[in-house]
Design a protein around this motif. Structure first.
Motif, PDB file in Angstrom:
ATOM      1  N   LEU A  26       0.732  -1.192   0.069  1.00 43.79           N
ATOM      2  CA  LEU A  26      -0.065   0.023  -0.014  1.00 43.79           C
ATOM      3  C   LEU A  26       1.049   1.142   0.096  1.00 43.79           C
ATOM      4  CD1 LEU A  26      -3.035  -0.496   0.284  1.00 43.79           C
ATOM      5  CD2 LEU A  26      -3.086   0.979   2.424  1.00 43.79           C
ATOM      6  N   PRO A  27       1.686   1.399  -1.092  1.00 47.47           N
ATOM      7  CA  PRO A  27       2.642   2.698  -1.014  1.00 47.47           C
ATOM      8  C   PRO A  27       1.724   4.184  -0.776  1.00 47.47           C
ATOM      9  CG  PRO A  27       2.270   1.811  -3.287  1.00 47.47           C
ATOM     10  CD  PRO A  27       1.477   0.855  -2.430  1.00 47.47           C
ATOM     11  N   GLN A  28       2.339   4.884  -0.534  1.00 50.52           N
ATOM     12  CA  GLN A  28       1.777   6.404  -0.654  1.00 50.52           C
ATOM     13  C   GLN A  28       1.868   7.028  -1.918  1.00 50.52           C
ATOM     14  OE1 GLN A  28       2.409   8.360   3.007  1.00 50.52           O
ATOM     15  NE2 GLN A  28       0.374   9.008   3.117  1.00 50.52           N
ATOM     16  N   VAL A  29       1.014   7.064  -2.639  1.00 52.91           N
ATOM     17  CA  VAL A  29       1.153   7.721  -4.057  1.00 52.91           C
ATOM     18  C   VAL A  29       0.567   8.972  -4.079  1.00 52.91           C
ATOM     19  CG1 VAL A  29       1.684   5.953  -5.709  1.00 52.91           C
ATOM     20  CG2 VAL A  29      -0.623   6.185  -4.818  1.00 52.91           C
ATOM     21  N   ARG A  30       1.204   9.879  -4.507  1.00 49.76           N
ATOM     22  CA  ARG A  30       0.611  11.315  -4.782  1.00 49.76           C
ATOM     23  C   ARG A  30      -0.288  11.514  -5.906  1.00 49.76           C
ATOM     24  NH1 ARG A  30       1.970  15.431  -1.378  1.00 49.76           N
ATOM     25  NH2 ARG A  30       3.343  14.806  -0.147  1.00 49.76           N
ATOM     26  N   GLY A  31      -1.531  11.745  -5.906  1.00 44.27           N
ATOM     27  CA  GLY A  31      -2.261  11.589  -7.043  1.00 44.27           C
ATOM     28  C   GLY A  31      -3.482  12.578  -6.579  1.00 44.27           C
ATOM     29  N   PHE A  34      -5.049  12.220  -3.189  1.00 43.55           N
ATOM     30  CA  PHE A  34      -3.992  11.697  -2.055  1.00 43.55           C
ATOM     31  C   PHE A  34      -4.677  11.767  -0.523  1.00 43.55           C
ATOM     32  CE2 PHE A  34      -0.344  13.818   0.328  1.00 43.55           C
ATOM     33  CZ  PHE A  34       0.269  12.482   0.467  1.00 43.55           C
ATOM     34  N   ARG A  35      -5.848  12.742  -0.586  1.00 41.10           N
ATOM     35  CA  ARG A  35      -6.396  12.847   0.751  1.00 41.10           C
ATOM     36  C   ARG A  35      -6.777  11.419   1.362  1.00 41.10           C
ATOM     37  NH1 ARG A  35      -8.429  16.250   4.455  1.00 41.10           N
ATOM     38  NH2 ARG A  35     -10.522  15.541   5.324  1.00 41.10           N
ATOM     39  N   LEU A  36      -7.286  10.672   0.472  1.00 33.46           N
ATOM     40  CA  LEU A  36      -7.838   9.227   0.643  1.00 33.46           C
ATOM     41  C   LEU A  36      -6.880   8.337   1.032  1.00 33.46           C
ATOM     42  CD1 LEU A  36     -10.010   7.260   0.666  1.00 33.46           C
ATOM     43  CD2 LEU A  36      -9.858   6.903  -1.624  1.00 33.46           C
ATOM     44  N   ASN A  37      -5.650   8.419  -0.087  1.00 29.25           N
ATOM     45  CA  ASN A  37      -4.566   7.626   0.409  1.00 29.25           C
ATOM     46  C   ASN A  37      -3.890   7.839   1.919  1.00 29.25           C
ATOM     47  OD1 ASN A  37      -1.284   7.027  -0.768  1.00 29.25           O
ATOM     48  ND2 ASN A  37      -3.065   5.463  -0.880  1.00 29.25           N
ATOM     49  N   GLN A  38      -4.043   9.183   2.139  1.00 31.70           N
ATOM     50  CA  GLN A  38      -3.394   9.696   3.490  1.00 31.70           C
ATOM     51  C   GLN A  38      -4.161   9.166   4.715  1.00 31.70           C
ATOM     52  OE1 GLN A  38      -3.393  14.089   3.103  1.00 31.70           O
ATOM     53  NE2 GLN A  38      -1.360  13.892   3.687  1.00 31.70           N
ATOM     54  N   ALA A  39      -5.320   9.017   4.433  1.00 30.30           N
ATOM     55  CA  ALA A  39      -6.313   8.478   5.590  1.00 30.30           C
ATOM     56  C   ALA A  39      -6.227   7.049   5.794  1.00 30.30           C
ATOM     57  CB  ALA A  39      -7.748   8.911   5.124  1.00 30.30           C
ATOM     58  N   GLN A 108      -9.860  12.765  12.727  1.00 27.56           N
ATOM     59  CA  GLN A 108      -8.601  13.214  11.973  1.00 27.56           C
ATOM     60  C   GLN A 108      -8.637  13.960  10.723  1.00 27.56           C
ATOM     61  OE1 GLN A 108      -5.468  13.455  13.648  1.00 27.56           O
ATOM     62  NE2 GLN A 108      -4.356  14.091  11.909  1.00 27.56           N
ATOM     63  N   PHE A 109      -9.708  13.437   9.883  1.00 26.22           N
ATOM     64  CA  PHE A 109     -10.083  13.889   8.612  1.00 26.22           C
ATOM     65  C   PHE A 109     -11.398  14.296   8.696  1.00 26.22           C
ATOM     66  CE2 PHE A 109      -6.416  11.224   8.202  1.00 26.22           C
ATOM     67  CZ  PHE A 109      -5.647  11.641   7.188  1.00 26.22           C
ATOM     68  N   ASP A 110     -12.602  13.607   8.107  1.00 30.42           N
ATOM     69  CA  ASP A 110     -13.831  13.786   8.267  1.00 30.42           C
ATOM     70  C   ASP A 110     -14.586  12.427   7.895  1.00 30.42           C
ATOM     71  OD1 ASP A 110     -14.581  13.859   5.495  1.00 30.42           O
ATOM     72  OD2 ASP A 110     -12.802  15.019   5.170  1.00 30.42           O
ATOM     73  N   GLU A 111     -15.869  12.660   8.159  1.00 26.54           N
ATOM     74  CA  GLU A 111     -16.565  11.296   8.023  1.00 26.54           C
ATOM     75  C   GLU A 111     -16.723  10.579   6.830  1.00 26.54           C
ATOM     76  OE1 GLU A 111     -20.599  10.951   9.895  1.00 26.54           O
ATOM     77  OE2 GLU A 111     -20.076  12.304  11.359  1.00 26.54           O
ATOM     78  N   ALA A 112     -16.739  11.659   5.659  1.00 27.35           N
ATOM     79  CA  ALA A 112     -17.025  10.990   4.407  1.00 27.35           C
ATOM     80  C   ALA A 112     -15.312  10.400   3.906  1.00 27.35           C
ATOM     81  CB  ALA A 112     -16.992  12.088   3.421  1.00 27.35           C
ATOM     82  N   THR A 113     -14.264  10.969   4.417  1.00 26.29           N
ATOM     83  CA  THR A 113     -12.904  10.435   4.215  1.00 26.29           C
ATOM     84  C   THR A 113     -12.888   9.185   4.806  1.00 26.29           C
ATOM     85  OG1 THR A 113     -12.224  12.694   3.766  1.00 26.29           O
ATOM     86  CG2 THR A 113     -10.705  11.104   3.945  1.00 26.29           C
ATOM     87  N   ALA A 114     -13.378   9.060   6.107  1.00 23.88           N
ATOM     88  CA  ALA A 114     -13.283   7.891   6.926  1.00 23.88           C
ATOM     89  C   ALA A 114     -14.160   6.818   6.314  1.00 23.88           C
ATOM     90  CB  ALA A 114     -13.581   8.205   8.214  1.00 23.88           C
ATOM     91  N   GLY A 120     -11.705   1.737   0.640  1.00 18.78           N
ATOM     92  CA  GLY A 120     -10.524   1.759  -0.130  1.00 18.78           C
ATOM     93  C   GLY A 120      -9.506   0.522   0.497  1.00 18.78           C
ATOM     94  N   LEU A 121      -9.607   0.425   1.730  1.00 18.62           N
ATOM     95  CA  LEU A 121      -8.895  -0.587   2.637  1.00 18.62           C
ATOM     96  C   LEU A 121      -9.407  -1.936   2.278  1.00 18.62           C
ATOM     97  CD1 LEU A 121      -7.806   0.905   5.987  1.00 18.62           C
ATOM     98  CD2 LEU A 121      -6.067   0.070   4.279  1.00 18.62           C
ATOM     99  N   LEU A 122     -10.764  -2.030   2.320  1.00 17.89           N
ATOM    100  CA  LEU A 122     -11.280  -3.236   2.161  1.00 17.89           C
ATOM    101  C   LEU A 122     -11.044  -3.700   0.761  1.00 17.89           C
ATOM    102  CD1 LEU A 122     -13.022  -5.545   2.492  1.00 17.89           C
ATOM    103  CD2 LEU A 122     -15.322  -4.125   2.157  1.00 17.89           C
ATOM    104  N   THR A 123     -11.244  -2.806  -0.364  1.00 23.15           N
ATOM    105  CA  THR A 123     -10.944  -3.229  -1.778  1.00 23.15           C
ATOM    106  C   THR A 123      -9.432  -3.762  -1.984  1.00 23.15           C
ATOM    107  OG1 THR A 123     -11.280  -1.170  -2.295  1.00 23.15           O
ATOM    108  CG2 THR A 123     -12.887  -2.712  -2.887  1.00 23.15           C
ATOM    109  N   ALA A 124      -8.434  -2.862  -1.404  1.00 19.81           N
ATOM    110  CA  ALA A 124      -6.988  -3.247  -1.467  1.00 19.81           C
ATOM    111  C   ALA A 124      -6.597  -4.676  -1.149  1.00 19.81           C
ATOM    112  CB  ALA A 124      -6.297  -2.024  -0.756  1.00 19.81           C
ATOM    113  N   ALA A 125      -7.520  -4.929   0.015  1.00 23.05           N
ATOM    114  CA  ALA A 125      -7.069  -6.262   0.616  1.00 23.05           C
ATOM    115  C   ALA A 125      -7.457  -7.372  -0.444  1.00 23.05           C
ATOM    116  CB  ALA A 125      -8.102  -6.475   1.707  1.00 23.05           C
TER     117      ALA A 125
END
Ligand code: IPE
Ligand code: IPE
Ligand code: MG
Ligand code: MG
Ligand code: MG
Length: 300
Positions: A26-31, A34-39, A108-114, A120-125
């Motif tokens: 799960l690399p941190q990629v700027r795109g 990015f906010r989603l990736n950060q969360a 830390q972020f907001d509800e929608a981002t969470a 994102g994590l579920l599908t990345a799995a």
């Protein structure tokens, strides 16, 4: 091993191995997102015991397999678990502010981002599991069975279903049987899948897979029982989350139904049963044995 087995050192070594692999998967990629990736990164790397991946690797080793081979699936389990925590903490669910010693994802972020970070994590799995196919050349059937095991455990017949039951039970008297069903689903299912998947990938025989699945079921139920105990008796500084929330939200818990002493006794009995399932295994299962004993003394 045996009396000489150093669980703390073992856990540290495994945690390092898992964290390193997670960063690669799960690399941190700027795109643009990015906010989603950060969360996603925030919640995944802010802390966590990595128990599900560690169990998965330990089960692979217990049947004579290689931990490295099981690593992608082990990491996928941690992604699914972290997603479940992010959603579990949302205001619409348990409404918690502290997780893994830091503000929860929606704080830390907001509800929608969470919500999206969880998605994102579920599908990345599942992407991570599919991408491991080259390691299973010639035995793709094993990976497919693992995929099915993990999907069933994470989904509506497993963890997600258990979360529904947990919310429906808030503020209500539940029977011991109902409570066990909630705990087996919301928490037990994924922990059981971690052990079973490890046993499958390690090349365990059907009999070994069945025994280790039985161990996983006992472990998983006990883990949530001791989570309930920690919510009553634990310290925020050690747990990285606020205690006392179950009573506040009138959650269905073992201490609420059985009282503290009977709950502790129940946990001890289940750990004995988990250890019994490991009887036929030799030294290689020592980490699994120590992990089961650790349930009764854990502070986080
Ligand atoms: C907490 O899980 C949620 C439950 C299923 C009880 P953990 O206690 O494994 O949490 P982390 O991963 O270490 O943060
Ligand atoms: C968590 O149960 C189950 C999950 C699937 C995340 P809890 O709601 O008791 O977990 P904590 O106490 O918030 O970690
Ligand atoms: Mg919850
Ligand atoms: Mg919660
Ligand atoms: Mg809890």
């Amino acid at each position: 091993m045996g009396a000489n087995f150093d669980l703390k050192a073992y856990l540290e070594e495994r945690r390092g191995m898992v964290n390193q692999a997670l960063k690669a998967y799960l690399p941190q990629v700027r795109g643009p997102a990015f906010r989603l990736n950060q969360a996603m990164h925030y919640s995944l790397f802010v802390g966590g015991k990595r128990l599900r991946p560690i169990l998965c690797l330990a089960a692979a080793v217990a049947v004579g397999g290689d931990a490295g081979e099981a690593l992608p699936v082990a990491c996928a389990l941690e992604m699914i678990h972290t997603y479940s925590l992010i959603h579990d903490d949302l205001p619409a669910m348990d409404d918690d502010d502290l997780r893994r010693g830091q503000p929860t994802c929606h704080k830390q972020f907001d509800e929608a981002t969470a919500i999206l970070a969880g998605d994102g994590l579920l599908t990345a799995a599942f992407h991570t599991i599919a991408a491991a196919a080259p390691r299973f050349e010639g035995r793709e059937g094993v990976l497919l069975e693992v995929l099915q095991t993990v999907a069933a455990a994470a989904g509506y017949q497993g963890m997600v279903g258990g979360q529904m039951l947990d919310l429906l039970a808030e503020g209500r008297q539940v029977t011991l049987k109902e409570l066990e069903t909630i705990h087996r689903h919301k928490t037990g299912a994924l922990l059981t899948a971690a052990v079973r998947a490890g046993a499958l990938m390690g090349g365990g025989s059907r009999a070994e897979v069945t025994l280790l699945t039985g161990y996983g079921e006992k472990f998983g139920l006990t883990f949530q029982i001791t989570d309930d105990l920690l919510d009553v008796e634990g310290e925020a500084a050690e747990m990285g989350k606020a205690p006392g929330m179950d009573e506040k939200r009138q959650k269905a818990t073992y201490p609420a139904v059985l009282g503290l002493e009977a709950t502790r006794e129940w946990a001890r009995r289940l750990v004995e049963e988990a250890l019994t399932a490991l009887k036929p295994f030799k030294e290689r299962a020592e980490p699994l044995r120590e992990l089961a004993r650790y349930l009764l003394v854990r502070r986080a």
